[in-house]
Design an enzyme around this catalytic site. Structure first.
Site, PDB file in Angstrom:
ATOM      1  N   LEU A 239       1.732   6.371  -3.481  1.00 19.37           N
ATOM      2  CA  LEU A 239       2.065   4.974  -3.756  1.00 19.37           C
ATOM      3  C   LEU A 239       0.836   4.076  -3.778  1.00 19.37           C
ATOM      4  O   LEU A 239       0.813   3.061  -4.480  1.00 19.37           O
ATOM      5  CB  LEU A 239       3.069   4.459  -2.727  1.00 19.37           C
ATOM      6  CG  LEU A 239       4.401   5.215  -2.678  1.00 19.37           C
ATOM      7  CD1 LEU A 239       5.309   4.608  -1.616  1.00 19.37           C
ATOM      8  CD2 LEU A 239       5.090   5.213  -4.037  1.00 19.37           C
ATOM      9  N   HIS A 240      -0.215   4.430  -3.024  1.00 15.93           N
ATOM     10  CA  HIS A 240      -1.391   3.554  -2.961  1.00 15.93           C
ATOM     11  C   HIS A 240      -2.142   3.483  -4.289  1.00 15.93           C
ATOM     12  O   HIS A 240      -2.993   2.622  -4.463  1.00 15.93           O
ATOM     13  CB  HIS A 240      -2.337   3.976  -1.823  1.00 15.93           C
ATOM     14  CG  HIS A 240      -2.887   5.355  -1.946  1.00 15.93           C
ATOM     15  ND1 HIS A 240      -2.770   6.292  -0.944  1.00 15.93           N
ATOM     16  CD2 HIS A 240      -3.567   5.972  -2.938  1.00 15.93           C
ATOM     17  CE1 HIS A 240      -3.355   7.410  -1.316  1.00 15.93           C
ATOM     18  NE2 HIS A 240      -3.849   7.243  -2.520  1.00 15.93           N
ATOM     19  N   GLY A 241      -1.843   4.383  -5.221  1.00 12.39           N
ATOM     20  CA  GLY A 241      -2.482   4.326  -6.538  1.00 12.39           C
ATOM     21  C   GLY A 241      -1.735   3.471  -7.529  1.00 12.39           C
ATOM     22  O   GLY A 241      -2.179   3.316  -8.677  1.00 12.39           O
ATOM     23  N   GLU A 268       1.550   7.435   4.179  1.00 14.23           N
ATOM     24  CA  GLU A 268       0.532   6.564   3.599  1.00 14.23           C
ATOM     25  C   GLU A 268      -0.433   6.023   4.653  1.00 14.23           C
ATOM     26  O   GLU A 268      -0.160   6.084   5.852  1.00 14.23           O
ATOM     27  CB  GLU A 268       1.197   5.356   2.903  1.00 14.23           C
ATOM     28  CG  GLU A 268       1.689   5.620   1.494  1.00 14.23           C
ATOM     29  CD  GLU A 268       0.560   5.815   0.486  1.00 14.23           C
ATOM     30  OE1 GLU A 268      -0.614   5.560   0.821  1.00 14.23           O
ATOM     31  OE2 GLU A 268       0.856   6.230  -0.652  1.00 14.23           O
ATOM     32  N   ARG A 296      -3.493  -0.167  -4.113  1.00 15.27           N
ATOM     33  CA  ARG A 296      -3.968  -0.711  -2.841  1.00 15.27           C
ATOM     34  C   ARG A 296      -3.177  -0.063  -1.718  1.00 15.27           C
ATOM     35  O   ARG A 296      -2.190   0.628  -1.957  1.00 15.27           O
ATOM     36  CB  ARG A 296      -3.796  -2.233  -2.786  1.00 15.27           C
ATOM     37  CG  ARG A 296      -2.348  -2.716  -2.860  1.00 15.27           C
ATOM     38  CD  ARG A 296      -2.284  -4.230  -2.773  1.00 15.27           C
ATOM     39  NE  ARG A 296      -0.934  -4.753  -2.904  1.00 15.27           N
ATOM     40  CZ  ARG A 296      -0.072  -4.925  -1.908  1.00 15.27           C
ATOM     41  NH1 ARG A 296      -0.427  -4.578  -0.672  1.00 15.27           N
ATOM     42  NH2 ARG A 296       1.127  -5.440  -2.105  1.00 15.27           N
TER      43      ARG A 296
END
Length: 334
Positions: A239-241, A268, A296
């Site tokens: 998800l951070h991408g 995460e 982020r």
């Protein structure tokens, strides 16, 4: 570091910390630790073997010794036990791939001012990777996951689950470990087609081919079918991408595959709601700024809200002792 700990000395130490990073990267990139193996060699002997300059390599070897990464005795250099374990390619515990991934990110970090001003990446991590970088990334993610997967599998309860979706799971490191921990479990890794050969090799290495499968799948552009139904879904560091909208969409897609009572598990780097701690997720957000369009780190509240919007309940955080602000957030399909 608290305010009273910052002074000219500590500021300069932090500013020059990349000197140490680059020294490590150079030692790994040149294969110094692997070349030495269990031998003790002089700078000239090492230079002869890799066709390098004795003076330049001597300076590097002395710096590695000053960092206690090598042991120097007279004019010879050798590997201390930890270097043999973690920095030589023949070792099953070799982590040089993730160190080389960090090395390949340096060119983006040195242009961080451009990324911060523009709010856009200075390079696109996926598109701009060459073959060597892609190998370092894939094997580096395997290095990282291998270190944490046993602790994660101990912390996450999948005892009541028969099927697991590992979405964007790369080589399936976590799926493999979950299956080892839970004999009743079967897992499927859904990831890009280009990842399949590497994933199959890792699955076979662990003798898990009968319990861990691979399905070519792009979690942004592809949709699940009615036949894709699971007792648990595992979303680790994907998800951070993505942007907030894309992350919400991925969570909704994964949630829709769950049987009632199924578990969605998000793994995460998790920020506090203030976004200024812990340190590693805050710095990792800068890395995502430099190499992705909208990626982020997210906070617990942000991820929890996305999960609630996807119909998940009983949301809770599962900590497993990670030093980098990494945790698992669990939600249950109503």
């Amino acid at each position: 570091m608290s305010e009273d700990q910052w002074n000219p000395g500590s500021l300069m130490e932090a500013s020059g910390a990349y000197w140490k990073s680059c020294t490590i990267h150079t030692g790994v990139k040149l294969g110094i630790f692997t070349l030495l193996g269990g031998e003790a060699l002089t700078a000239r002997e090492i230079a002869d073997r890799i066709h390098g300059n004795p003076r330049g390599l001597g300076i590097l070897l002395n710096a590695l010794s000053a960092m206690d990464l090598l042991a120097k005795n007279g004019e010879t250099f050798s590997n201390p036990p930890f270097a043999l374990k973690y920095l030589t390619r023949e070792s099953p515990d070799y982590i040089g791939h993730i160190l080389m991934h960090h090395h390949h990110l340096v060119s983006s970090w040195e242009r961080l001012d451009e990324a911060a001003l523009a709010g856009a990446p200075v390079r696109h991590e996926q598109k701009d990777r060459g073959k060597e970088e892609q190998e370092s990334f894939l094997l580096g993610m395997y290095n990282n996951a291998s270190l944490s997967a046993p602790d994660v599998a101990d912390a996450v309860d999948l005892s009541g689950c028969a099927t697991l979706l590992d979405l964007g799971g790369g080589p399936g490191t976590y799926a493999i470990q979950f299956c080892k921990k839970n004999p009743q479990l079967r897992a499927w890794v859904y990831d890009l087609a280009g990842t399949e050969p590497f994933a199959v090799s890792i699955i076979d290495k662990h003798l898990m081919g009968d319990r861990v499968g691979f399905v070519p799948f792009d979690f942004i552009s592809h949709s699940f079918t009615d036949a894709d139904r699971f007792d648990a879904a595992w979303l680790s560091h994907i998800l951070h991408g993505e942007s907030e909208a894309q992350a919400r969409s991925v969570i909704a897609k994964a949630s829709a595959t769950l049987h009632p009572g199924g578990k969605l598990l998000i793994h995460e780097f998790i920020l506090e709601d203030t976004k200024d701690s812990p340190l590693f997720p805050a710095l990792f957000s800068l890395n995502m700024l430099a190499v992705t369009d909208h990626g982020r780190a997210y906070s617990y509240s942000e991820l929890g809200t996305m999960m609630e919007q996807s119909g998940l309940t009983a949301i809770r955080r599962i900590d497993y002792g990670s030093p980098k602000g990494t945790a698992v957030i669990e939600g249950i399909k109503a």
